[in-house]
Design a protein around this motif. Structure first.
Motif, PDB file in Angstrom:
ATOM      1  N   CYS A 196      -0.861  -6.579  -4.063  1.00  0.00           N
ATOM      2  CA  CYS A 196      -0.333  -5.308  -3.585  1.00  0.00           C
ATOM      3  C   CYS A 196      -1.247  -4.178  -4.046  1.00  0.00           C
ATOM      4  N   ALA A 197      -1.454  -3.213  -3.188  1.00  0.00           N
ATOM      5  CA  ALA A 197      -2.208  -2.006  -3.528  1.00  0.00           C
ATOM      6  C   ALA A 197      -1.257  -0.820  -3.397  1.00  0.00           C
ATOM      7  N   SER A 198      -1.182  -0.037  -4.452  1.00  0.00           N
ATOM      8  CA  SER A 198      -0.215   1.066  -4.507  1.00  0.00           C
ATOM      9  C   SER A 198      -0.827   2.376  -4.041  1.00  0.00           C
ATOM     10  N   VAL A 199      -0.014   3.161  -3.355  1.00  0.00           N
ATOM     11  CA  VAL A 199      -0.404   4.503  -2.913  1.00  0.00           C
ATOM     12  C   VAL A 199       0.622   5.483  -3.486  1.00  0.00           C
ATOM     13  N   SER A 200       0.143   6.470  -4.208  1.00  0.00           N
ATOM     14  CA  SER A 200       1.028   7.446  -4.847  1.00  0.00           C
ATOM     15  C   SER A 200       1.864   8.194  -3.811  1.00  0.00           C
ATOM     16  N   LEU A 201       3.094   8.521  -4.215  1.00  0.00           N
ATOM     17  CA  LEU A 201       3.979   9.306  -3.353  1.00  0.00           C
ATOM     18  C   LEU A 201       4.081  10.758  -3.835  1.00  0.00           C
ATOM     19  N   ALA A 202       3.097  11.169  -4.637  1.00  0.00           N
ATOM     20  CA  ALA A 202       3.142  12.525  -5.188  1.00  0.00           C
ATOM     21  C   ALA A 202       3.103  13.595  -4.105  1.00  0.00           C
ATOM     22  N   ASP A 203       2.554  13.241  -2.932  1.00  0.00           N
ATOM     23  CA  ASP A 203       2.479  14.221  -1.834  1.00  0.00           C
ATOM     24  C   ASP A 203       3.686  14.133  -0.917  1.00  0.00           C
ATOM     25  N   GLY A 204       4.707  13.413  -1.341  1.00  0.00           N
ATOM     26  CA  GLY A 204       5.884  13.254  -0.492  1.00  0.00           C
ATOM     27  C   GLY A 204       5.797  12.041   0.417  1.00  0.00           C
ATOM     28  N   GLY A 205       4.735  11.253   0.283  1.00  0.00           N
ATOM     29  CA  GLY A 205       4.600  10.042   1.085  1.00  0.00           C
ATOM     30  C   GLY A 205       3.830  10.218   2.378  1.00  0.00           C
ATOM     31  N   HIS A 206       3.286  11.415   2.612  1.00  0.00           N
ATOM     32  CA  HIS A 206       2.585  11.661   3.876  1.00  0.00           C
ATOM     33  C   HIS A 206       1.308  10.822   3.979  1.00  0.00           C
ATOM     34  N   ASN A 207       0.579  10.678   2.865  1.00  0.00           N
ATOM     35  CA  ASN A 207      -0.644   9.882   2.911  1.00  0.00           C
ATOM     36  C   ASN A 207      -0.318   8.407   3.142  1.00  0.00           C
ATOM     37  N   ALA A 208       0.727   7.904   2.497  1.00  0.00           N
ATOM     38  CA  ALA A 208       1.116   6.504   2.688  1.00  0.00           C
ATOM     39  C   ALA A 208       1.447   6.233   4.150  1.00  0.00           C
ATOM     40  N   ALA A 209       2.174   7.149   4.775  1.00  0.00           N
ATOM     41  CA  ALA A 209       2.523   6.978   6.183  1.00  0.00           C
ATOM     42  C   ALA A 209       1.276   7.040   7.066  1.00  0.00           C
ATOM     43  N   ALA A 210       0.367   7.978   6.759  1.00  0.00           N
ATOM     44  CA  ALA A 210      -0.865   8.093   7.548  1.00  0.00           C
ATOM     45  C   ALA A 210      -1.712   6.836   7.411  1.00  0.00           C
ATOM     46  N   LEU A 211      -1.760   6.273   6.208  1.00  0.00           N
ATOM     47  CA  LEU A 211      -2.516   5.038   5.993  1.00  0.00           C
ATOM     48  C   LEU A 211      -1.926   3.898   6.815  1.00  0.00           C
ATOM     49  N   TYR A 212      -0.602   3.772   6.807  1.00  0.00           N
ATOM     50  CA  TYR A 212       0.021   2.680   7.568  1.00  0.00           C
ATOM     51  C   TYR A 212      -0.315   2.784   9.049  1.00  0.00           C
ATOM     52  N   HIS A 213      -0.236   3.977   9.599  1.00  0.00           N
ATOM     53  CA  HIS A 213      -0.526   4.135  11.027  1.00  0.00           C
ATOM     54  C   HIS A 213      -1.991   3.815  11.320  1.00  0.00           C
ATOM     55  N   ALA A 214      -2.891   4.161  10.378  1.00  0.00           N
ATOM     56  CA  ALA A 214      -4.307   3.830  10.566  1.00  0.00           C
ATOM     57  C   ALA A 214      -4.528   2.320  10.466  1.00  0.00           C
ATOM     58  N   PHE A 215      -3.878   1.676   9.491  1.00  0.00           N
ATOM     59  CA  PHE A 215      -4.039   0.230   9.310  1.00  0.00           C
ATOM     60  C   PHE A 215      -3.481  -0.539  10.498  1.00  0.00           C
ATOM     61  N   ARG A 216      -2.404  -0.019  11.088  1.00  0.00           N
ATOM     62  CA  ARG A 216      -1.774  -0.704  12.209  1.00  0.00           C
ATOM     63  C   ARG A 216      -2.728  -0.823  13.384  1.00  0.00           C
ATOM     64  N   GLU A 217      -3.680   0.101  13.474  1.00  0.00           N
ATOM     65  CA  GLU A 217      -4.631   0.096  14.581  1.00  0.00           C
ATOM     66  C   GLU A 217      -5.732  -0.946  14.414  1.00  0.00           C
ATOM     67  N   LYS A 218      -6.194  -1.180  13.166  1.00  0.00           N
ATOM     68  CA  LYS A 218      -7.396  -2.018  13.028  1.00  0.00           C
ATOM     69  C   LYS A 218      -7.417  -2.971  11.843  1.00  0.00           C
ATOM     70  N   ASN A 219      -6.420  -2.957  10.973  1.00  0.00           N
ATOM     71  CA  ASN A 219      -6.476  -3.804   9.782  1.00  0.00           C
ATOM     72  C   ASN A 219      -5.294  -4.763   9.649  1.00  0.00           C
ATOM     73  N   MET A 220      -4.437  -4.831  10.659  1.00  0.00           N
ATOM     74  CA  MET A 220      -3.209  -5.607  10.521  1.00  0.00           C
ATOM     75  C   MET A 220      -3.478  -7.105  10.642  1.00  0.00           C
ATOM     76  N   ALA A 221      -2.750  -7.875   9.843  1.00  0.00           N
ATOM     77  CA  ALA A 221      -2.871  -9.328   9.848  1.00  0.00           C
ATOM     78  C   ALA A 221      -2.338  -9.895  11.156  1.00  0.00           C
ATOM     79  N   PRO A 222      -2.820 -11.099  11.548  1.00  0.00           N
ATOM     80  CA  PRO A 222      -2.209 -11.792  12.687  1.00  0.00           C
ATOM     81  C   PRO A 222      -0.717 -12.020  12.417  1.00  0.00           C
TER      82      PRO A 222
END
Length: 255
Positions: free
Chosen positions: A152-178
């Motif tokens: 597991c790789a952790s992403v801080s929620l100090a910004d309210g979680g906006h970066n974590a959500a942005a990362l997920y949407h970016a990963f969904r485009e090109k890094n998601m597992a089969p």
């Protein structure tokens, strides 16, 4: 057990780093003290503070602990905790199963090593220590005959979680597992109601996994204790980026 010694490229105040596996209870406590300073003191997680000054849990006794030392001061400056398939059977589960349903990975459980608690002293973060830890992981996986590395790789929620959500949407485009390798968070991090259009900032550890060829295996879990969103990653050795394979696996043959 000494695995590897290479010249450090980080700080001119020391000439070498050494890599080993913890082999005594005192060495494990050294690892736990470093983790405490980095994970609890530096992040000011008062709820996890304890008078021993140790970051420890029930998994430590079943894991192997990679240690990078400054050979000049003998201080522990980096560590990675690794749970082998045999250790997971003894423990009864992998650490990640506290956060994710891993049932889709049942068919490969016997060839997975789990890495976690990656930790580097703030004065040693120029690259040499993490390169050594990756070399140690490669050597460990060869020794245990594992075909996959997960963690597991952790992403801080100090910004309210906006970066974590942005990362997920970016990963969904090109890094998601089969689909066959997807996992589900037991306590999902709420992705809705987060700002859109935020430029994602990838933490160094997560970037290292992705550059090595790791998949993101689904939505992040919410870890309220560490105030983070945790992404589950799976790295097939066959998918390891060729640049990293040449570097890490070449070094691991000297173990």
């Amino acid at each position: 057990m000494r695995l590897l010694t290479i010249p450090a490229d980080a700080n001119p105040s020391f000439s070498k780093l050494s890599l080993s596996l913890a082999s005594t209870p005192e060495e494990v406590r050294e690892v736990q003290r470093l983790r405490y300073k980095v994970f609890i003191e530096a992040m000011n997680l008062s709820a996890l503070a304890n008078p021993e000054g140790l970051d420890k849990d029930e998994f430590d006794d079943y894991c192997d602990h990679l240690i990078v030392r400054d050979s000049k001061t003998l201080s522990v400056v980096g560590t990675y905790r690794v749970l082998s398939p045999h250790g997971a059977r003894r423990m009864g589960k992998f650490y990640s199963e506290q956060e994710f349903d891993l049932s889709r990975l049942d068919n490969i459980r016997g060839v997975i090593a789990e890495a976690g608690r990656a930790c580097i002293h703030p004065d040693y973060r120029s690259g040499g220590v993490i390169m050594m830890l990756w070399a140690g992981l490669a050597a460990y996986m060869r020794k245990e005959r594992c075909e996959y590395l997960m963690g597991c790789a952790s992403v801080s929620l100090a910004d309210g979680g906006h970066n974590a959500a942005a990362l997920y949407h970016a990963f969904r485009e090109k890094n998601m597992a089969p689909p066959d390798y997807r996992v589900a968070p037991l306590l999902p991090f709420p992705l809705e109601d987060r700002q859109t259009g935020v430029e994602p900032q990838i933490p160094p550890l997560l970037r290292g996994y992705l550059r090595s060829g790791a998949w993101v295996c689904g939505e992040p879990a919410w870890d309220p204790d560490f105030h983070s969103a945790d992404f589950f990653l799976l790295l097939p050795l066959s998918k390891l980026d060729s640049r990293y394979a040449r570097h890490y696996l070449k070094d691991s043959r000297t173990a």
